[in-house]
Design a protein around this motif. Sequence first.
Motif, PDB file in Angstrom:
ATOM      1  N   GLY A 222       2.198  -5.395  -0.790  1.00 11.42           N
ATOM      2  CA  GLY A 222       1.382  -6.348  -1.530  1.00 11.42           C
ATOM      3  C   GLY A 222       0.955  -7.553  -0.724  1.00 11.42           C
ATOM      4  N   VAL A 223       1.328  -7.608   0.553  1.00  8.33           N
ATOM      5  CA  VAL A 223       0.910  -8.689   1.451  1.00  8.33           C
ATOM      6  C   VAL A 223      -0.350  -8.236   2.175  1.00  8.33           C
ATOM      7  CG1 VAL A 223       1.565 -10.105   3.437  1.00  8.33           C
ATOM      8  CG2 VAL A 223       3.286  -9.452   1.725  1.00  8.33           C
ATOM      9  N   VAL A 224      -1.414  -9.054   2.102  1.00  9.47           N
ATOM     10  CA  VAL A 224      -2.731  -8.645   2.574  1.00  9.47           C
ATOM     11  C   VAL A 224      -3.242  -9.619   3.627  1.00  9.47           C
ATOM     12  CG1 VAL A 224      -5.115  -8.117   1.877  1.00  9.47           C
ATOM     13  CG2 VAL A 224      -3.218  -7.651   0.304  1.00  9.47           C
ATOM     14  N   TRP A 225      -3.842  -9.082   4.659  1.00  9.96           N
ATOM     15  CA  TRP A 225      -4.469  -9.883   5.717  1.00  9.96           C
ATOM     16  C   TRP A 225      -5.531 -10.802   5.117  1.00  9.96           C
ATOM     17  CZ3 TRP A 225      -9.078  -8.095   8.990  1.00  9.96           C
ATOM     18  CH2 TRP A 225      -9.317  -8.971  10.057  1.00  9.96           C
ATOM     19  N   THR A 226      -5.599 -12.022   5.617  1.00  3.07           N
ATOM     20  CA  THR A 226      -6.595 -12.979   5.135  1.00  3.07           C
ATOM     21  C   THR A 226      -7.954 -12.789   5.795  1.00  3.07           C
ATOM     22  OG1 THR A 226      -6.052 -14.628   6.811  1.00  3.07           O
ATOM     23  CG2 THR A 226      -4.811 -14.711   4.737  1.00  3.07           C
ATOM     24  N   GLY A 227      -7.990 -12.059   6.906  1.00  3.43           N
ATOM     25  CA  GLY A 227      -9.226 -11.916   7.663  1.00  3.43           C
ATOM     26  C   GLY A 227      -9.336 -12.900   8.806  1.00  3.43           C
ATOM     27  N   LYS A 228      -8.347 -13.780   8.938  1.00  2.00           N
ATOM     28  CA  LYS A 228      -8.355 -14.790   9.990  1.00  2.00           C
ATOM     29  C   LYS A 228      -7.100 -14.660  10.848  1.00  2.00           C
ATOM     30  CE  LYS A 228     -11.034 -18.116   7.263  1.00  2.00           C
ATOM     31  NZ  LYS A 228     -11.087 -19.492   6.688  1.00  2.00           N
ATOM     32  N   GLY A 229      -7.299 -14.419  12.138  1.00  2.00           N
ATOM     33  CA  GLY A 229      -6.170 -14.277  13.031  1.00  2.00           C
ATOM     34  C   GLY A 229      -5.232 -13.196  12.541  1.00  2.00           C
ATOM     35  N   SER A 230      -3.941 -13.484  12.504  1.00  2.00           N
ATOM     36  CA  SER A 230      -2.967 -12.536  11.968  1.00  2.00           C
ATOM     37  C   SER A 230      -2.359 -13.033  10.663  1.00  2.00           C
ATOM     38  CB  SER A 230      -1.852 -12.291  12.994  1.00  2.00           C
ATOM     39  OG  SER A 230      -1.194 -13.512  13.311  1.00  2.00           O
ATOM     40  N   ALA A 231      -3.010 -14.004  10.031  1.00  2.00           N
ATOM     41  CA  ALA A 231      -2.481 -14.599   8.802  1.00  2.00           C
ATOM     42  C   ALA A 231      -2.586 -13.619   7.635  1.00  2.00           C
ATOM     43  CB  ALA A 231      -3.222 -15.888   8.472  1.00  2.00           C
ATOM     44  N   SER A 232      -1.640 -13.707   6.714  1.00  2.00           N
ATOM     45  CA  SER A 232      -1.638 -12.847   5.536  1.00  2.00           C
ATOM     46  C   SER A 232      -1.214 -13.656   4.318  1.00  2.00           C
ATOM     47  CB  SER A 232      -0.687 -11.662   5.748  1.00  2.00           C
ATOM     48  OG  SER A 232       0.640 -12.113   5.975  1.00  2.00           O
ATOM     49  N   ARG A 233      -1.453 -13.073   3.143  1.00  2.00           N
ATOM     50  CA  ARG A 233      -1.064 -13.735   1.890  1.00  2.00           C
ATOM     51  C   ARG A 233      -0.410 -12.709   0.977  1.00  2.00           C
ATOM     52  NH1 ARG A 233      -4.854 -12.948  -2.349  1.00  2.00           N
ATOM     53  NH2 ARG A 233      -6.668 -11.718  -1.700  1.00  2.00           N
ATOM     54  N   ASN A 234       0.538 -13.181   0.180  1.00  2.00           N
ATOM     55  CA  ASN A 234       1.232 -12.301  -0.751  1.00  2.00           C
ATOM     56  C   ASN A 234       0.488 -12.283  -2.076  1.00  2.00           C
ATOM     57  OD1 ASN A 234       3.032 -10.740  -2.154  1.00  2.00           O
ATOM     58  ND2 ASN A 234       4.841 -11.921  -1.600  1.00  2.00           N
ATOM     59  N   THR A 235       0.037 -11.117  -2.493  1.00  2.00           N
ATOM     60  CA  THR A 235      -0.701 -11.007  -3.759  1.00  2.00           C
ATOM     61  C   THR A 235       0.225 -10.789  -4.944  1.00  2.00           C
ATOM     62  OG1 THR A 235      -0.984  -8.596  -3.579  1.00  2.00           O
ATOM     63  CG2 THR A 235      -2.650  -9.990  -2.528  1.00  2.00           C
ATOM     64  N   VAL A 236       1.504 -10.522  -4.677  1.00  2.00           N
ATOM     65  CA  VAL A 236       2.459 -10.241  -5.751  1.00  2.00           C
ATOM     66  C   VAL A 236       3.170 -11.534  -6.144  1.00  2.00           C
ATOM     67  CG1 VAL A 236       4.507  -8.908  -6.425  1.00  2.00           C
ATOM     68  CG2 VAL A 236       2.806  -7.910  -4.866  1.00  2.00           C
ATOM     69  N   PRO A 237       3.222 -11.849  -7.434  1.00  2.00           N
ATOM     70  CA  PRO A 237       3.960 -13.050  -7.852  1.00  2.00           C
ATOM     71  C   PRO A 237       5.441 -12.939  -7.488  1.00  2.00           C
ATOM     72  CG  PRO A 237       2.604 -12.171  -9.650  1.00  2.00           C
ATOM     73  CD  PRO A 237       2.607 -11.148  -8.562  1.00  2.00           C
ATOM     74  N   PRO A 238       6.165 -14.055  -7.462  1.00  2.00           N
ATOM     75  CA  PRO A 238       7.611 -13.983  -7.199  1.00  2.00           C
ATOM     76  C   PRO A 238       8.273 -12.997  -8.154  1.00  2.00           C
ATOM     77  CG  PRO A 238       6.869 -16.262  -7.195  1.00  2.00           C
ATOM     78  CD  PRO A 238       5.702 -15.445  -7.665  1.00  2.00           C
ATOM     79  N   LEU A 239       9.122 -12.154  -7.616  1.00  2.00           N
ATOM     80  CA  LEU A 239       9.732 -11.120  -8.452  1.00  2.00           C
ATOM     81  C   LEU A 239      10.545 -11.723  -9.594  1.00  2.00           C
ATOM     82  CD1 LEU A 239      10.908  -8.555  -5.745  1.00  2.00           C
ATOM     83  CD2 LEU A 239       8.803  -8.548  -7.097  1.00  2.00           C
ATOM     84  N   THR A 240      11.072 -12.938  -9.389  1.00  2.00           N
ATOM     85  CA  THR A 240      11.856 -13.587 -10.448  1.00  2.00           C
ATOM     86  C   THR A 240      11.000 -13.923 -11.657  1.00  2.00           C
ATOM     87  OG1 THR A 240      11.500 -15.708  -9.327  1.00  2.00           O
ATOM     88  CG2 THR A 240      13.569 -14.536  -8.861  1.00  2.00           C
ATOM     89  N   SER A 241       9.676 -13.973 -11.471  1.00  2.00           N
ATOM     90  CA  SER A 241       8.776 -14.296 -12.588  1.00  2.00           C
ATOM     91  C   SER A 241       8.295 -13.048 -13.327  1.00  2.00           C
ATOM     92  CB  SER A 241       7.562 -15.077 -12.069  1.00  2.00           C
ATOM     93  OG  SER A 241       6.722 -14.242 -11.279  1.00  2.00           O
ATOM     94  N   LEU A 242       8.682 -11.869 -12.836  1.00  2.00           N
ATOM     95  CA  LEU A 242       8.210 -10.618 -13.430  1.00  2.00           C
ATOM     96  C   LEU A 242       9.337  -9.896 -14.153  1.00  2.00           C
ATOM     97  CD1 LEU A 242       6.170  -9.192 -10.396  1.00  2.00           C
ATOM     98  CD2 LEU A 242       5.266 -10.432 -12.371  1.00  2.00           C
TER      99      LEU A 242
END
Length: 418
Positions: A222-242
């Motif tokens: 669920g972690v996806v590249w941002t398109g810039k450099g090697s940066a990525s973002r997590n698209t999945v909310p914290p598991l504690t909130s699910l």
Amino acid sequence: MKALLQLAVASALVASGGTSAAQQKTVGLRLPAWTPGELDIYAINTGRGDAQFFIFPDGTTMLEDASGGTKVGPAPFLIPSKPNGSRPPAEWVARFIKQVAPRDNQKIDYAVLSHFHGDHMGIIVPDSPLSKNRAYQLSGITEVPEFVPIAKIVDRGWPNYNYPVTIENATMANYRKFLDWQTAHNGLRVEQFKPGHNDQLTMLRDPKRFPEFEVRNIAANGVVWTGKGSASRNTVPPLTSLKRSDSPLENNLSLVFRISYGPFDYYTGGDLSSKPGETEFEPAAWKDIESAVGQATGPVDVMKANHHASWDANSSGLLSRLRPRVILVTARADGHPAQNTYERMTSKRIWPGDRDIFITNLSPSTRATTYDSKHAKSAQGHVVVRVAPGGASYRVFVLEDGDESLRVKAEFGPYPSR
């Protein structure tokens, strides 16, 4: 609906043009061997799950997934084993690799597991045979090294295999035994896939000769590249909130990567399969990982359809961003491809332009109830994408899968890269 689907697909294929006599120069012959500078992509059809083999321009080799075991699911849903049932699927995969791999590199430099399902990594059942060393059982990825050495494995979970929860089943327990023995006795290296990076799956033999080649890691867990450099973002909310029942499913944790060679781009995303807005079962916006992945990847020339082109995959949000000229469908069951998915893949409303679809194995019931073989460029056989040196064009070959002849059944292209 079926009549409209057939009309739309037929029109698309007429518009894209057929195969000329000049394009058939290899038909009936053995597939010409890979040569340095070419990028080869092989969708190996065993009828039991996914297996893709890649030869990079410098001769570096990579296997993504290793097909399933001799038992993948309930028999009525399976299609015939290819070439036949006399050997397990992983052995057929290994034998195929030994035929097409460079003569001076008869090993697998990288083995990548898209995710931890039995039709991709090899399911373990009580009667799965033991390895020669008797330390683990054989199926899929654990069986391939009995025939072809593997130098490194890359997966989504190393070393703890505990996201989103610890994976506990016979197949994973056996896989971990396999890793433990191979790392301790055979020098196997194992790494976790790094979303956003382009320095993990690299050419190992002559990288400076082909600076226009890259494997970009797009997503995993669920972690996806941002398109810039090697940066990525997590698209999945914290598991504690699910809620536990709302945790991300294994398919949507699949590895995604893009192979680029000059102007040519190839997409593969395992069994990624989220489609919010197109099914009432996935209402949460964060579950639309396909759209996020499509945005990060951008347009490609060729894609492997997500999740065998099942009903729950290849959303309009993904397809409208990838806009592929060629789509590979790696089928292992009835409903591959599904009618609703096939309709999206052929819709000019989602993206304009021609597109050709190659299905590795269209089951009789799917052919009878949903399509006719004329609605795809091919409905049976291994599929090979061969990219010319520099990446300016590529061809698609369909190979006989009823034996090991590597006989070319059809040739398409050359297609110009974007």
